[in-house]
Design a protein around this motif. Structure first.
Motif: not given
Length: 120
Positions: A38-61
């Protein structure tokens, strides 16, 4: 030509929910990781969440416990369920996917973005 098409953004009140979808289409051999940024107004793009092909997930705090990422490999689709939305979640949300274009080539692709606005 590979396309990532997002949908599901919109205007919601604080505390509400939205579900984003992103469909990957075009010519490719397989999809590796998929994610939402996501990229908010005046901010850099940041990771929100990701998922691998095997289903492992990663979330921003800042979304842990509120957002859930999932994928349907049969439909080449990744989802982001967003609950307990806050005004600070307001941003353009971008879908990302790493695709295998050929036996030896992996490429990173982006969607066009979908606006999420959370009112207080």
């Amino acid at each position: 030509q590979v396309q990532l098409v997002e949908s599901g953004g919109g205007l919601v009140q604080a505390g509400g929910s939205l579900r984003l979808s992103c469909v990957v289409s075009g010519r490719f051999l397989s999809i590796n990781s998929m994610g939402w940024y996501r990229q908010g107004p005046g901010k850099q793009r940041e990771l929100v969440a990701a998922i691998t092909g095997g289903g492992s997930t990663n979330y921003a705090d800042f979304v842990k416990g509120r957002f859930t990422i999932s994928r349907d490999n049969a439909k080449n689709t990744v989802y982001l369920q967003m609950n307990s939305l806050k005004p600070e979640d307001t941003a353009v949300y971008y879908c990302n996917a790493v695709l295998q274009s050929s036996v030896w080539s992996w490429n990173n692709y982006w969607g066009q973005g979908t606006q999420v606005t959370v009112s207080s």
